[in-house]
Design an enzyme around this catalytic site. Sequence first.
Site: not given
Length: 375
Positions: A315, A350
């Site tokens: 991210k 995840r």
Amino acid sequence: MISAEIARRGRSAKIYLRPTGFVDAPFGYDGQTMRLAGGLIWFAMVEAIAADASGRFDSALIPVERVEDFVASLPEPQASMARLQLDRIVAPRAALTLGARTVRLDQPQVMGILNVTPDSFSDGKGLAADPAEAAARAVGMAEAGAAIIDIGGESTRPGAKTVWEGDEIARVVPVLERLRHAGVALSLDTRKGAVMAAGLAAGAHLINDVAALTWDDEALRVAAASTCPVVLMHFQGNPTTMQQDPRYRDALLDVYDWLEQRIAAAVAAGVARERIIVDPGIGFGKSLRHNLAILNGLALYHGLGLPILLGASRKRTIGALSNEAPVEQRLGGSITLAMTGARAGVQLLRVHDVFETAQAIRVWRGLRDEALTPG
């Protein structure tokens, strides 16, 4: 003293408990440690945080052996609130039954990301048009150590446009159908009720909703009518606007409160509480500082009494902290954040890089096993 200040402010004050002071093993510390969520981590301290509508106004570090006295010193309703959180912090998390697979939650598990979209920010290019290749990649991730495969047909990265539900169904259903008898635990990443219904019929075992069942009324209805686990993720805004000056009173606490409210709404609509998993939503309507505050305080969310999913892989936060490294150069940061989650007791990680993350977890597990093996 924190209890006196809470009493002065009355019912407007709220108490939060965050386990901290983690120790290698509980041996020799009778009464001085507690086990976190029935997992592989023990803690010796609790951070008590008091806040009201204006934000935090007091905090204290409390040794585990004095935490019951601390709770008893609080006025009501804060004493009952703290007692419930403490019970939830230590309560074991039940294993997930996902098709033929049982996924234990007394240790961190890897959830592999499979984006069947033409515009994924990371690894989905081409898979939307090739369900056979997508299914093969899912099997490969399971072989590499993923306990669950999370299949999504719509990108929700910052700036992404909404995908028509018919197109989303056309992307994910052929992949799910190919995998339904492969013995792989399958998660469906969607916020739309119609896609949830089609995906569950095609073989999905879990719903992972970045909108926490708020996108449409059908999403909540489908989740309530099913028997599958449901991930409720925190978000602010929508993919188009969520990174345009997001604001919080206190990111860590505000996300906790929001998730608490969404859990209550889901339960009221018929979703069994024991089927809910929570996700603080790293990168979804949050600045760099918001993300870091949440990551530093992750253990607070055990007070909700539910399994925690962390999705921080590749991210923007990683790029922001590493000279704007592009997506394909964020493996090291992704592993760091995954292990931050593991050390905070997060049950589901995840990730895009399944093999590398699973290896890191195995090494961490080896360290924990040694620490927890009496000499």
